[in-house]
Enzyme design. Structure first.
Site, PDB file in Angstrom:
ATOM      1  N   ASP A 192      17.159 -31.203 -34.119  1.00  0.00           N
ATOM      2  CA  ASP A 192      16.499 -31.880 -33.202  1.00  0.00           C
ATOM      3  C   ASP A 192      16.289 -31.052 -31.599  1.00  0.00           C
ATOM      4  O   ASP A 192      17.212 -30.704 -31.027  1.00  0.00           O
ATOM      5  CB  ASP A 192      16.818 -33.141 -32.825  1.00  0.00           C
ATOM      6  CG  ASP A 192      16.308 -33.919 -31.930  1.00  0.00           C
ATOM      7  OD1 ASP A 192      15.387 -34.631 -32.533  1.00  0.00           O
ATOM      8  OD2 ASP A 192      16.821 -34.664 -30.831  1.00  0.00           O
ATOM      9  N   GLU A 254      13.194 -28.134 -34.612  1.00  0.00           N
ATOM     10  CA  GLU A 254      12.009 -28.790 -33.747  1.00  0.00           C
ATOM     11  C   GLU A 254      11.794 -28.312 -32.595  1.00  0.00           C
ATOM     12  O   GLU A 254      12.868 -28.584 -31.565  1.00  0.00           O
ATOM     13  CB  GLU A 254      12.377 -30.437 -33.873  1.00  0.00           C
ATOM     14  CG  GLU A 254      11.222 -31.385 -33.252  1.00  0.00           C
ATOM     15  CD  GLU A 254      11.755 -32.602 -32.235  1.00  0.00           C
ATOM     16  OE1 GLU A 254      10.858 -33.358 -32.035  1.00  0.00           O
ATOM     17  OE2 GLU A 254      12.738 -32.447 -31.865  1.00  0.00           O
TER      18      GLU A 254
HETATM   19  C1  GLC Z   1      13.153 -35.709 -31.255  1.00  0.00           C
HETATM   20  C2  GLC Z   1      13.240 -36.759 -32.255  1.00  0.00           C
HETATM   21  C3  GLC Z   1      12.650 -38.014 -31.305  1.00  0.00           C
HETATM   22  C4  GLC Z   1      13.649 -38.309 -30.431  1.00  0.00           C
HETATM   23  C5  GLC Z   1      13.931 -37.201 -29.751  1.00  0.00           C
HETATM   24  C6  GLC Z   1      15.413 -37.045 -28.716  1.00  0.00           C
HETATM   25  O1  GLC Z   1      11.995 -35.358 -30.608  1.00  0.00           O
HETATM   26  O2  GLC Z   1      12.165 -36.525 -33.093  1.00  0.00           O
HETATM   27  O3  GLC Z   1      12.586 -39.232 -32.210  1.00  0.00           O
HETATM   28  O4  GLC Z   1      13.339 -39.212 -29.725  1.00  0.00           O
HETATM   29  O5  GLC Z   1      14.158 -35.745 -30.297  1.00  0.00           O
HETATM   30  O6  GLC Z   1      16.298 -37.146 -29.469  1.00  0.00           O
END
Ligand code: GLC
Length: 482
Positions: A192, A254
Site C-alpha cells: 500500500d 501501489e
Molecule cells: C491506499 C488504499 C486506500 C487507503 C490508502 C491509505 O491508497 O488503497 O484505500 O485509503 O492507501 O492507506
C-alpha cells in the site's frame, strides 16, 4: 540452468481477483463479510479462471480508513475471523491452485496501534508543524497529539500516523510482519501507498504545482508538487528491506505515480500498478500510449478499478465496460480484477452516514451472488446495503450468453492462448492490439469498421456476431489467424 528453463514466476500472466473482505460473503449472519465466507466462495474464482486472490486488509482496525488503519499487523480482525480461519482459507485456496496475496500497509499504522504509544520513535514528530505538507484526503499532514502536545506526521487521515522508515527498527518490525505472513503460506503482498514510505530528511516545504499531476489527486493535495513529502531515490532503503524479508514472495506496489517514474520502484518490487490505465479516458490514442509505456516498463500490474475509485460499469456504461474488460484481459502481464466488475456492478448509494469520509463507500458495496434482497451475501443485515442484486447477480449471469460474467470467463480462458509481446495500433477510433496470432480490435467509435483481413472471430463483446464481415460500433472482437 539457462534462463529459458527457469519456471516463469507464477504471476507473469496471472489474473488476480481483488476481494474486499467485508463485502464478499458473510458466513455468520452478522452482516459483515468474513474469511469463512470467502473460503466458501473460492469456487467462483476457480470457475472464473482467476489464478490468485488479493485480500484488502483483514487486520484489526478501528476502521477510520476501513482497515487501512492497521492496529495489529499480525492478527485478523475478530469480525472477519481468526488466524486459524486464515490458515484454512490459504489451504483451501492452494488446494484449488490459487495464490493468496495480502495487503501490506507499511507506510502508516492506526493511531491505536500499540507502537504509537510504546514506540513513539517509530513515527515522525515535531514541536510545531515544520512545513506546508498536506494529507492526501485534505487538511494539514500534521496533527497535534493531545497527550504529548507534539505534532505527528500523517500522509492520510489523522488516525493514520506515518511510520519513519529511516529508523532501522521500523524496517525490522515491518520485515517481521512480512515474515510472519510468508511463514503462514502467503504468496505475496500488494504493498500500500509505497510512494509515502520515505520523505525528505529535512522536511522541506513542497513547492506549488505548476502543472496538474498526471494522475487525479484531491484538490488540496493536487495544489502541491510532492517532491519532498513523497519518496525520492531513497525509497531503495525501504524497498530493499521489504524485498529481503519477502524473499521470493510477490511484491506488487501501489505506487501512485506515472508509469514513466516506476523504474526505481521496479528495481525491488516485482510489479507496480499502472494507474495511468485506470484513469485513462476511453480514447484509442491515449490508451495506446498508456499500453506502450506499460509494455516498455514491463512488470506492470494492470487494473481498471479497485476499492478507491468509481466502479468500471459506472464510469463506462454497459457496452464500453465490455470493451474495457476485453482490453484489460488481453494485455500482456499481470491483471487485477476488482470483485463485482465481472457482473457489471455499478456504484451504490454508500452508507448514511458514510463509513468513509473520503466518499468511497459507493465502490465497496457487498457482492451480489443471488437475485434476492441481500444478494445471498448475508442472512443478517448487511453492514452496507446491497446496490441492485435483483438486476445483477452471479446466479443470473452464470451461463447466460451475452452476460458480463460470461464475457469475463471467456476472456480469461482465451487469455491462456495469447502470447507474444503486445503491438498496439490506433485505426481511427479503434484500438488494435496484436498478440502473436491473435488480433484484438476494440471499436470505440459509433461507426461500423472493417474487420482485419486474416483470421476468424473467436470472441466478441456482442453476442451472435459469428464471422460478420465488419466490426459493429462499440464492438470488441478477437480474431485468430490459425
Ligand atoms: C491506499 C488504499 C486506500 C487507503 C490508502 C491509505 O491508497 O488503497 O484505500 O485509503 O492507501 O492507506
Amino acid at each position: 540452468m539457462p534462463d529459458a528453463l527457469l519456471p516463469e514466476p507464477w504471476w507473469e500472466e496471472a489474473v488476480v481477483y481483488q476481494i474486499y473482505p467485508r463485502s464478499f460473503q458473510d458466513s455468520d449472519g452478522d452482516g459483515i463479510g468474513d474469511l469463512a465466507g470467502i473460503e466458501s466462495r473460492l469456487d467462483h474464482l476457480s470457475w472464473l479462471g482467476a489464478d490468485a486472490l488479493w485480500l484488502s486488509p483483514i487486520y484489526p482496525s478501528p476502521l477510520a480508513d476501513m482497515g487501512y488503519d492497521v492496529a495489529d499487523h499480525c492478527a485478523v480482525a475478530p469480525e472477519l475471523g481468526d488466524l486459524r480461519g486464515f490458515d484454512r482459507l490459504v489451504t483451501s485456496a492452494h488446494q484449488r491452485g490459487q495464490r493468496v496475496l495480502l495487503d501490506l500497509v507499511p507506510s502508516h499504522t492506526s493511531i491505536e496501534h500499540r507502537w504509537f504509544r510504546e514506540h513513539p520513535e517509530f513515527y515522525v514528530w515535531a514541536d510545531q508543524p515544520p512545513n506546508n505538507w498536506v494529507a492526501a484526503f485534505g487538511g494539514p499532514a500534521w496533527t497535534r497529539d493531545e497527550r504529548t502536545g507534539r505534532f505527528y506526521l500523517h500522509s492520510f487521515y489523522p488516525e493514520q500516523p506515518d511510520l519513519d522508515w529511516r529508523v532501522p527498527e521500523v524496517r525490522e518490525a515491518m520485515s517481521e510482519v512480512i515474515r510472519f505472513w510468508a511463514d503462514r503460506g502467503v504468496d505475496g503482498f500488494r504493498v500500500d501507498a509505497v510512494q509515502q514510505l520515505m520523505k525528505d530528511a529535512d522536511l522541506r516545504d513542497d513547492p506549488f504545482a505548476t502543472t496538474p499531476f498526471v494522475l487525479p489527486l484531491g484538490d488540496e493535495y493536487g495544489r502541491l508538487d510532492h517532491v519532498h513529502s513523497e519518496a525520492g531515490s531513497e525509497i531503495a532503503v525501504a524497498l530493499e528491506a521489504m524485498r529481503e524479508a519477502a524473499g521470493g514472495a510477490l511484491l506488487v506496489g501501489e505506487v501512485y505515480r506515472p508509469t514513466r517514474d516506476l523504474g526505481p520502484y521496479l528495481e525491488h518490487l516485482d510489479l507496480a500498478f499502472a494507474f495511468e490505465l485506470l484513469h485513462a479516458p476511453f480514447d484509442a490514442s491515449r490508451l495506446a500510449e498508456v499500453i506502450r509505456e506499460g509494455a516498455e516498463a514491463r512488470r506492470i500490474a494492470w487494473a481498471l478499478s479497485n476499492h478507491d475509485f468509481p466502479r468500471l460499469a459506472t464510469r463506462f456504461g454497459e457496452e464500453r465496460s465490455a470493451l474495457a474488460a476485453m482490453l484489460l484481459l488481453t494485455l500482456p502481464g499481470t491483471v487485477f480484477l476488482y470483485q463485482g466488475d465481472e457482473i457489471g456492478m455499478v456504484d451504490g448509494a454508500g452508507g448514511s452516514p458514510p463509513f468513509d469520509r473520503a466518499g468511497r463507500d459507493p465502490y465497496r458495496h457487498p457482492m451480489q451472488w443471488e437475485p434476492e434482497a441481500f444478494g445471498g451475501f448475508t442472512t443478517g443485515a448487511p453492514w452496507l446495503g446491497l446496490s441492485d442484486p435483483l438486476t445483477r447477480s452471479v446466479a443470473t449471469q452464470r451461463d447466460a450468453p451475452g452476460s458480463p460474467l460470461e464475457l469475463y470467463r471467456s476472456l480469461i480462458a482465451l487469455r491462456r492462448d495469447l502470447d507474444g509481446p503486445v503491438e498496439v495500433e490506433v485505426r481511427g477510433e479503434a484500438l488494435e492490439i496484436r498478440r502473436g496470432a491473435h488480433t484484438v480490435v476494440l471499436n470505440l467509435g459509433d461507426r461500423e469498421i472493417e474487420r482485419p483481413e486474416a483470421g476468424h472471430r473467436v470472441l466478441s463483446t456482442i453476442p451472435g456476431r459469428g464471422d460478420a464481415r465488419s466490426i459493429a460500433p462499440r464492438e470488441g472482437a478477437v480474431f485468430w489467424d490459425s
